[in-house]
Design an enzyme around this catalytic site. Structure first.
Site, PDB file in Angstrom:
ATOM      1  N   ARG A   1       0.854  -1.181   0.000  1.00  0.00           N
ATOM      2  CA  ARG A   1       0.000   0.000   0.000  1.00  0.00           C
ATOM      3  C   ARG A   1       0.890   1.230   0.000  1.00  0.00           C
ATOM      4  O   ARG A   1       1.924   1.257   0.703  1.00  0.00           O
ATOM      5  CB  ARG A   1      -0.899   0.038   1.253  1.00  0.00           C
ATOM      6  CG  ARG A   1      -2.090  -0.899   1.223  1.00  0.00           C
ATOM      7  CD  ARG A   1      -3.139  -0.476   0.187  1.00  0.00           C
ATOM      8  NE  ARG A   1      -4.275  -1.387   0.158  1.00  0.00           N
ATOM      9  CZ  ARG A   1      -4.370  -2.469  -0.618  1.00  0.00           C
ATOM     10  NH1 ARG A   1      -3.390  -2.791  -1.443  1.00  0.00           N
ATOM     11  NH2 ARG A   1      -5.458  -3.223  -0.597  1.00  0.00           N
TER      12      ARG A   1
ATOM     13  N   GLU B   1      -4.185   7.425  -4.631  1.00  0.00           N
ATOM     14  CA  GLU B   1      -4.368   6.880  -5.980  1.00  0.00           C
ATOM     15  C   GLU B   1      -5.679   7.403  -6.557  1.00  0.00           C
ATOM     16  O   GLU B   1      -6.633   7.579  -5.801  1.00  0.00           O
ATOM     17  CB  GLU B   1      -4.373   5.347  -5.915  1.00  0.00           C
ATOM     18  CG  GLU B   1      -3.042   4.805  -5.429  1.00  0.00           C
ATOM     19  CD  GLU B   1      -3.050   3.265  -5.274  1.00  0.00           C
ATOM     20  OE1 GLU B   1      -4.059   2.624  -5.601  1.00  0.00           O
ATOM     21  OE2 GLU B   1      -2.036   2.745  -4.812  1.00  0.00           O
TER      22      GLU B   1
ATOM     23  N   HIS C   1      -1.258   0.165  -9.713  1.00  0.00           N
ATOM     24  CA  HIS C   1      -1.919  -0.795  -8.798  1.00  0.00           C
ATOM     25  C   HIS C   1      -2.511  -1.993  -9.554  1.00  0.00           C
ATOM     26  O   HIS C   1      -3.724  -2.229  -9.520  1.00  0.00           O
ATOM     27  CB  HIS C   1      -3.002  -0.077  -7.961  1.00  0.00           C
ATOM     28  CG  HIS C   1      -3.270  -0.778  -6.670  1.00  0.00           C
ATOM     29  ND1 HIS C   1      -3.685  -0.139  -5.524  1.00  0.00           N
ATOM     30  CD2 HIS C   1      -3.204  -2.098  -6.336  1.00  0.00           C
ATOM     31  CE1 HIS C   1      -3.856  -1.008  -4.548  1.00  0.00           C
ATOM     32  NE2 HIS C   1      -3.568  -2.213  -5.029  1.00  0.00           N
TER      33      HIS C   1
HETATM   34  P1  NAP Z   1      -0.601 -11.544   4.825  1.00  0.00           P
HETATM   35  O1  NAP Z   1      -0.473 -12.980   4.443  1.00  0.00           O
HETATM   36  O2  NAP Z   1      -1.525 -11.150   5.911  1.00  0.00           O
HETATM   37  O3  NAP Z   1       0.875 -10.977   5.091  1.00  0.00           O
HETATM   38  C1  NAP Z   1       1.139  -9.777   5.710  1.00  0.00           C
HETATM   39  C2  NAP Z   1       2.347  -9.975   6.618  1.00  0.00           C
HETATM   40  O4  NAP Z   1       2.714  -8.712   7.173  1.00  0.00           O
HETATM   41  C3  NAP Z   1       2.091 -10.925   7.771  1.00  0.00           C
HETATM   42  O5  NAP Z   1       3.126 -11.876   7.816  1.00  0.00           O
HETATM   43  C4  NAP Z   1       2.075 -10.011   8.976  1.00  0.00           C
HETATM   44  O6  NAP Z   1       2.590 -10.619  10.142  1.00  0.00           O
HETATM   45  C5  NAP Z   1       3.017  -8.920   8.541  1.00  0.00           C
HETATM   46  N1  NAP Z   1       2.835  -7.700   9.309  1.00  0.00           N
HETATM   47  C6  NAP Z   1       1.671  -7.100   9.688  1.00  0.00           C
HETATM   48  N2  NAP Z   1       1.919  -5.985  10.389  1.00  0.00           N
HETATM   49  C7  NAP Z   1       3.267  -5.886  10.503  1.00  0.00           C
HETATM   50  C8  NAP Z   1       4.141  -4.957  11.107  1.00  0.00           C
HETATM   51  N3  NAP Z   1       3.647  -3.902  11.781  1.00  0.00           N
HETATM   52  N4  NAP Z   1       5.460  -5.162  11.018  1.00  0.00           N
HETATM   53  C9  NAP Z   1       5.944  -6.231  10.360  1.00  0.00           C
HETATM   54  N5  NAP Z   1       5.184  -7.145   9.749  1.00  0.00           N
HETATM   55  C10 NAP Z   1       3.842  -6.973   9.814  1.00  0.00           C
HETATM   56  O7  NAP Z   1      -1.088 -10.695   3.553  1.00  0.00           O
HETATM   57  P2  NAP Z   1      -0.742 -10.930   2.014  1.00  0.00           P
HETATM   58  O8  NAP Z   1      -1.819 -11.735   1.388  1.00  0.00           O
HETATM   59  O9  NAP Z   1       0.668 -11.377   1.876  1.00  0.00           O
HETATM   60  O10 NAP Z   1      -0.898  -9.418   1.496  1.00  0.00           O
HETATM   61  C11 NAP Z   1      -0.063  -8.410   2.008  1.00  0.00           C
HETATM   62  C12 NAP Z   1      -0.517  -7.026   1.583  1.00  0.00           C
HETATM   63  O11 NAP Z   1      -0.240  -6.811   0.227  1.00  0.00           O
HETATM   64  C13 NAP Z   1      -2.028  -6.778   1.693  1.00  0.00           C
HETATM   65  O12 NAP Z   1      -2.378  -6.360   3.008  1.00  0.00           O
HETATM   66  C14 NAP Z   1      -2.287  -5.694   0.674  1.00  0.00           C
HETATM   67  O13 NAP Z   1      -2.215  -4.431   1.289  1.00  0.00           O
HETATM   68  C15 NAP Z   1      -1.134  -5.840  -0.304  1.00  0.00           C
HETATM   69  N6  NAP Z   1      -1.556  -6.293  -1.637  1.00  0.00           N
HETATM   70  C16 NAP Z   1      -1.309  -5.483  -2.705  1.00  0.00           C
HETATM   71  C17 NAP Z   1      -1.650  -5.901  -3.968  1.00  0.00           C
HETATM   72  C18 NAP Z   1      -1.379  -5.038  -5.152  1.00  0.00           C
HETATM   73  O14 NAP Z   1      -2.166  -5.048  -6.073  1.00  0.00           O
HETATM   74  N7  NAP Z   1      -0.287  -4.308  -5.175  1.00  0.00           N
HETATM   75  C19 NAP Z   1      -2.261  -7.150  -4.163  1.00  0.00           C
HETATM   76  C20 NAP Z   1      -2.488  -7.945  -3.049  1.00  0.00           C
HETATM   77  C21 NAP Z   1      -2.114  -7.502  -1.802  1.00  0.00           C
HETATM   78  P3  NAP Z   1       1.765 -11.609  11.113  1.00  0.00           P
HETATM   79  O15 NAP Z   1       1.925 -12.955  10.525  1.00  0.00           O
HETATM   80  O16 NAP Z   1       2.435 -11.420  12.420  1.00  0.00           O
HETATM   81  O17 NAP Z   1       0.330 -11.114  11.086  1.00  0.00           O
HETATM   82  C1  GLV Z   2      -4.932  -5.307  -3.729  1.00  0.00           C
HETATM   83  O1  GLV Z   2      -4.279  -4.325  -3.587  1.00  0.00           O
HETATM   84  C2  GLV Z   2      -5.341  -6.163  -2.676  1.00  0.00           C
HETATM   85  O2  GLV Z   2      -5.141  -5.825  -1.500  1.00  0.00           O
HETATM   86  O3  GLV Z   2      -5.894  -7.223  -3.003  1.00  0.00           O
END
Ligand code: NAP
Ligand code: GLV
Ligand code: GLV
Length: 321
Positions: free
Chosen positions: A239, A268, A287
């Site tokens: 983000r 955005e 994005h």
């Molecule tokens: P996820 O599996 O929940 O992974 C997020 C990780 O971040 C978890 O391991 C979490 O730790 C860690 N975390 C949370 N708060 C933290 C902090 N303060 N300091 C350090 N680590 C922290 O989520 P995901 O599916 O991988 O997705 C991650 C993020 O990517 C989403 O939240 C979204 O914002 C973004 N995203 C962007 C796109 C795009 O289009 N660019 C697409 C998809 C996702 P814990 O295990 O301790 O909870």
């Molecule tokens: C995209 O940014 C998502 O969080 O799925």
């Protein structure tokens, strides 16, 4: 009995919603490209039993104060910082997201912008388009290597781990920082754990994959960019607000770091006069992390299935908590 009313905040393909038409009355915003306006969203939410939202919609406390029938908000994204989950839960409204189905697609894009920034791929393509290619020369558009370099992943969740797998295939050294240790990742040999300080100051590539929360807002600030290596490239695929965009601009412009690959921005959309676009060392894409046709269809379907489950008093597949 009246059918439940479900409002969808963007025009989705007919074949996606068809299977649900017998069970629900469906209202849908008319545009595929423009987000719903606030007034329409408020009016529809007041009537709805279910809402299918995009990350462009802000579902705040004010809106949630006037939703007498609402049982479920299915956000068509894995990130849900656009929804006030606490306020929703206080009203007994279930919030769902779309994890897993987009993990590999987003990891591909994150690794793609890393490669594009390191090897100057966008700049190089523009070079030909601008008719500048007169000769081959030894240092023409010479970038940085990716293989055998160090990637530091901040946020080692689903997407972070999928990126680490890709990096291993490129013979990279992979380190991670996460608020909780991921021992299974370490046992698999995917990445080693490092403190945030150590990771940012020793990595050639630093990638943000943390969700946006109070703790991660502006996690990547001027101080952090200053501590990075001068050759470091910063990648943000989570983000925009996890980074201080102005500080990033200054850091790249002032040569404190080498460049960046960005899929996300603080506000955005950005337009072509945005300062970040004046620096050729920064690759910006709009994005599109999860934007493959297959994955977007899976995200639509999972969101619709989640609404279906809640309206049938069943457990949804992917609630946020
Ligand atoms: P996820 O599996 O929940 O992974 C997020 C990780 O971040 C978890 O391991 C979490 O730790 C860690 N975390 C949370 N708060 C933290 C902090 N303060 N300091 C350090 N680590 C922290 O989520 P995901 O599916 O991988 O997705 C991650 C993020 O990517 C989403 O939240 C979204 O914002 C973004 N995203 C962007 C796109 C795009 O289009 N660019 C697409 C998809 C996702 P814990 O295990 O301790 O909870
Ligand atoms: C995209 O940014 C998502 O969080 O799925
Ligand atoms: C480059 O094209 C080479 O052959 O090294």
């Amino acid at each position: 009995m009246n059918k439940p009313y479900v409002y969808i905040t963007r025009k989705l393909p007919e074949d996606q919603i068809k299977p649900f038409k017998d069970d629900w009355e469906i209202g849908m915003w008319e545009s595929e490209t423009e987000p719903v306006d606030k007034e329409t969203l408020k009016k529809e939410a007041r009537r709805a039993d279910g809402l299918l939202t995009m990350l462009t919609e802000k579902i705040d406390e004010e809106l949630l104060n006037d939703v007498p029938n609402l049982k479920v908000i299915a956000n068509m994204a894995v990130g849900y910082d656009n929804v006030n989950v606490e306020a929703a839960e206080n009203k007994g409204i279930i919030v769902t997201n779309t994890p897993d189905v987009l993990t590999d697609t987003t990891a591909d894009l994150a690794f793609g912008i890393l490669m594009a920034a390191a090897r100057r791929i966008v700049e190089a393509a523009d070079y030909i388009r601008d008719n500048k290619w007169d000769n081959w020369s030894p240092l023409l558009l010479a970038g940085s290597d990716i293989h055998h370099k160090k990637l530091g992943i901040v946020g080692m969740g689903r997407i972070g781990q999928a990126v680490a797998r890709r990096a291993k295939g490129f013979d990279m050294e992979v380190a991670y920082y996460n608020r909780s240790r991921k021992y299974e990742v370490e046992e698999e040999g995917l990445a080693v754990y490092e403190s945030f300080e150590n990771l940012i100051s020793t990595s050639d590539f630093v990638m943000s994959l943390v969700p946006l929360t109070n703790e991660t807002e502006h996690l990547f600030n001027g101080d952090v960019f200053r501590k990075m290596k001068k050759e470091a490239i910063f990648i943000n695929a989570s983000r925009g607000k996890t980074m201080d965009e102005k500080a990033l601009y200054e850091a790249v412009k002032g040569g404190e770091i080498k460049g960046a690959g960005l899929d996300v921005f603080e506000e955005e959309p950005i337009s072509s006069d945005h300062p970040l676009l004046t620096l050729k060392e920064i690759v910006c894409v709009p994005h599109i992390g999860s934007a493959s046709k297959e994955t977007r269809e899976k995200m639509m379907n999972l969101s619709l299935q989640n609404i279906q489950s809640v309206l049938k008093d069943e457990e949804p597949k992917t609630p946020v908590h």
